[in-house]
Design a protein around this motif. Structure first.
Motif, PDB file in Angstrom:
ATOM      1  N   ASN A 165       0.824  -1.212   0.000  1.00  0.00           N
ATOM      2  CA  ASN A 165       0.000   0.000   0.000  1.00  0.00           C
ATOM      3  C   ASN A 165       0.859   1.264   0.000  1.00  0.00           C
ATOM      4  N   ILE A 166       1.821   1.314  -0.932  1.00  0.00           N
ATOM      5  CA  ILE A 166       2.759   2.432  -1.064  1.00  0.00           C
ATOM      6  C   ILE A 166       2.372   3.249  -2.292  1.00  0.00           C
ATOM      7  N   PRO A 167       2.322   4.575  -2.198  1.00  0.00           N
ATOM      8  CA  PRO A 167       2.053   5.378  -3.389  1.00  0.00           C
ATOM      9  C   PRO A 167       3.176   5.234  -4.417  1.00  0.00           C
ATOM     10  N   ILE A 168       2.791   5.187  -5.691  1.00  0.00           N
ATOM     11  CA  ILE A 168       3.742   5.010  -6.780  1.00  0.00           C
ATOM     12  C   ILE A 168       3.381   5.952  -7.919  1.00  0.00           C
ATOM     13  N   VAL A 169       4.397   6.582  -8.499  1.00  0.00           N
ATOM     14  CA  VAL A 169       4.194   7.442  -9.659  1.00  0.00           C
ATOM     15  C   VAL A 169       5.226   7.085 -10.717  1.00  0.00           C
ATOM     16  N   GLY A 170       4.838   7.242 -11.971  1.00  0.00           N
ATOM     17  CA  GLY A 170       5.731   7.007 -13.092  1.00  0.00           C
ATOM     18  C   GLY A 170       6.023   8.295 -13.824  1.00  0.00           C
ATOM     19  N   GLU A 171       7.264   8.447 -14.241  1.00  0.00           N
ATOM     20  CA  GLU A 171       7.686   9.645 -14.964  1.00  0.00           C
ATOM     21  C   GLU A 171       8.655   9.263 -16.078  1.00  0.00           C
ATOM     22  N   SER A 172       8.817  10.168 -17.020  1.00  0.00           N
ATOM     23  CA  SER A 172       9.802  10.006 -18.085  1.00  0.00           C
ATOM     24  C   SER A 172      10.472  11.358 -18.314  1.00  0.00           C
ATOM     25  N   GLY A 173      11.434  11.397 -19.203  1.00  0.00           N
ATOM     26  CA  GLY A 173      12.143  12.637 -19.491  1.00  0.00           C
ATOM     27  C   GLY A 173      13.396  12.799 -18.649  1.00  0.00           C
ATOM     28  N   ASP A 174      14.126  13.852 -18.934  1.00  0.00           N
ATOM     29  CA  ASP A 174      15.402  14.091 -18.252  1.00  0.00           C
ATOM     30  C   ASP A 174      15.245  14.420 -16.772  1.00  0.00           C
ATOM     31  N   ASN A 175      14.131  15.018 -16.404  1.00  0.00           N
ATOM     32  CA  ASN A 175      13.906  15.459 -15.021  1.00  0.00           C
ATOM     33  C   ASN A 175      12.937  14.527 -14.291  1.00  0.00           C
ATOM     34  N   TRP A 176      12.941  13.236 -14.651  1.00  0.00           N
ATOM     35  CA  TRP A 176      11.945  12.299 -14.127  1.00  0.00           C
ATOM     36  C   TRP A 176      12.017  12.150 -12.620  1.00  0.00           C
ATOM     37  N   GLN A 177      13.211  12.145 -12.052  1.00  0.00           N
ATOM     38  CA  GLN A 177      13.332  11.948 -10.608  1.00  0.00           C
ATOM     39  C   GLN A 177      12.678  13.089  -9.829  1.00  0.00           C
ATOM     40  N   GLN A 178      13.025  14.325 -10.160  1.00  0.00           N
ATOM     41  CA  GLN A 178      12.466  15.465  -9.434  1.00  0.00           C
ATOM     42  C   GLN A 178      10.964  15.582  -9.669  1.00  0.00           C
ATOM     43  N   ALA A 179      10.529  15.337 -10.905  1.00  0.00           N
ATOM     44  CA  ALA A 179       9.096  15.395 -11.204  1.00  0.00           C
ATOM     45  C   ALA A 179       8.341  14.354 -10.384  1.00  0.00           C
ATOM     46  N   GLY A 180       8.897  13.160 -10.271  1.00  0.00           N
ATOM     47  CA  GLY A 180       8.265  12.111  -9.475  1.00  0.00           C
ATOM     48  C   GLY A 180       8.230  12.447  -7.997  1.00  0.00           C
ATOM     49  N   LEU A 181       9.334  12.950  -7.479  1.00  0.00           N
ATOM     50  CA  LEU A 181       9.373  13.344  -6.069  1.00  0.00           C
ATOM     51  C   LEU A 181       8.346  14.444  -5.789  1.00  0.00           C
ATOM     52  N   ASP A 182       8.225  15.408  -6.692  1.00  0.00           N
ATOM     53  CA  ASP A 182       7.243  16.485  -6.522  1.00  0.00           C
ATOM     54  C   ASP A 182       5.819  15.928  -6.531  1.00  0.00           C
ATOM     55  N   ARG A 183       5.542  14.983  -7.423  1.00  0.00           N
ATOM     56  CA  ARG A 183       4.204  14.397  -7.484  1.00  0.00           C
ATOM     57  C   ARG A 183       3.878  13.622  -6.209  1.00  0.00           C
ATOM     58  N   LEU A 184       4.848  12.865  -5.692  1.00  0.00           N
ATOM     59  CA  LEU A 184       4.620  12.145  -4.433  1.00  0.00           C
ATOM     60  C   LEU A 184       4.352  13.123  -3.295  1.00  0.00           C
ATOM     61  N   LYS A 185       5.153  14.195  -3.247  1.00  0.00           N
ATOM     62  CA  LYS A 185       5.005  15.193  -2.186  1.00  0.00           C
ATOM     63  C   LYS A 185       3.619  15.835  -2.221  1.00  0.00           C
ATOM     64  N   SER A 186       3.051  15.973  -3.419  1.00  0.00           N
ATOM     65  CA  SER A 186       1.723  16.588  -3.546  1.00  0.00           C
ATOM     66  C   SER A 186       0.586  15.584  -3.313  1.00  0.00           C
ATOM     67  N   GLY A 187       0.949  14.329  -3.002  1.00  0.00           N
ATOM     68  CA  GLY A 187      -0.063  13.334  -2.673  1.00  0.00           C
ATOM     69  C   GLY A 187      -0.584  12.517  -3.843  1.00  0.00           C
ATOM     70  N   GLN A 188       0.041  12.641  -4.999  1.00  0.00           N
ATOM     71  CA  GLN A 188      -0.421  11.885  -6.163  1.00  0.00           C
ATOM     72  C   GLN A 188      -0.018  10.415  -6.062  1.00  0.00           C
ATOM     73  N   ASN A 189      -0.807   9.558  -6.708  1.00  0.00           N
ATOM     74  CA  ASN A 189      -0.552   8.114  -6.718  1.00  0.00           C
ATOM     75  C   ASN A 189      -1.148   7.546  -8.000  1.00  0.00           C
ATOM     76  N   ASP A 190      -0.281   7.041  -8.892  1.00  0.00           N
ATOM     77  CA  ASP A 190      -0.749   6.431 -10.139  1.00  0.00           C
ATOM     78  C   ASP A 190      -1.328   5.039  -9.897  1.00  0.00           C
ATOM     79  N   GLN A 191      -1.022   4.439  -8.784  1.00  0.00           N
ATOM     80  CA  GLN A 191      -1.419   3.093  -8.381  1.00  0.00           C
ATOM     81  C   GLN A 191      -0.770   1.993  -9.203  1.00  0.00           C
ATOM     82  N   ILE A 192      -0.529   2.244 -10.479  1.00  0.00           N
ATOM     83  CA  ILE A 192       0.182   1.286 -11.333  1.00  0.00           C
ATOM     84  C   ILE A 192       0.867   2.075 -12.440  1.00  0.00           C
ATOM     85  N   ILE A 193       2.071   1.638 -12.806  1.00  0.00           N
ATOM     86  CA  ILE A 193       2.841   2.299 -13.857  1.00  0.00           C
ATOM     87  C   ILE A 193       2.967   1.345 -15.045  1.00  0.00           C
ATOM     88  N   PHE A 194       2.731   1.884 -16.229  1.00  0.00           N
ATOM     89  CA  PHE A 194       2.925   1.120 -17.462  1.00  0.00           C
ATOM     90  C   PHE A 194       4.094   1.719 -18.236  1.00  0.00           C
TER      91      PHE A 194
END
Length: 115
Positions: free
Chosen positions: A85-114
């Motif tokens: 039951n851990i939130p998970i987000v998927g990202e792409s691009g050169d800034n994927w790590q920071q974009a993902g960390l920002d999305r987690l911090k804002s409470g987003q959860n993709d639930q599954i990444i493709f």
């Protein structure tokens, strides 16, 4: 602790981040990704002074890259997120790590990444 993982190339890139520390490591997985990825994650968490059960957020790189490598990595991450039951987000691009960390911090959860 946040887990960030990129399995789009034969070199697996892992980052572990908490409030005070960051660990960035690479593993030349080659054709052993499916066999060794979970052990790699467990071992690197221990090196970080934590347990895999301490993961409270996951960011996965979803491409572009090796489709097989992405499927293996994202399957492990999706399973880890769903079973604990851990939130998970998927990202792409050169800034994927920071974009993902920002999305987690804002409470987003993709639930599954493709890929």
């Amino acid at each position: 602790m946040i887990l960030l993982l990129d399995t789009s190339t034969p070199v697996c890139k892992l980052s572990l981040v908490d409030a005070d520390n960051r660990r960035d490591v690479e593993w030349e997985a080659g054709r052993n990704l499916a066999k060794g990825l979970l052990r790699f994650l467990v071992d690197e968490c221990k090196e970080f002074g934590r347990d895999i059960k301490d993961i409270d957020g996951i960011v996965g790189f979803k491409g572009p890259g090796s489709f097989t490598g992405l499927r293996i990595g994202l399957t492990v991450l999706n399973t880890l997120a769903d079973s604990n039951n851990i939130p998970i987000v998927g990202e792409s691009g050169d800034n994927w790590q920071q974009a993902g960390l920002d999305r987690l911090k804002s409470g987003q959860n993709d639930q599954i990444i493709f890929p």
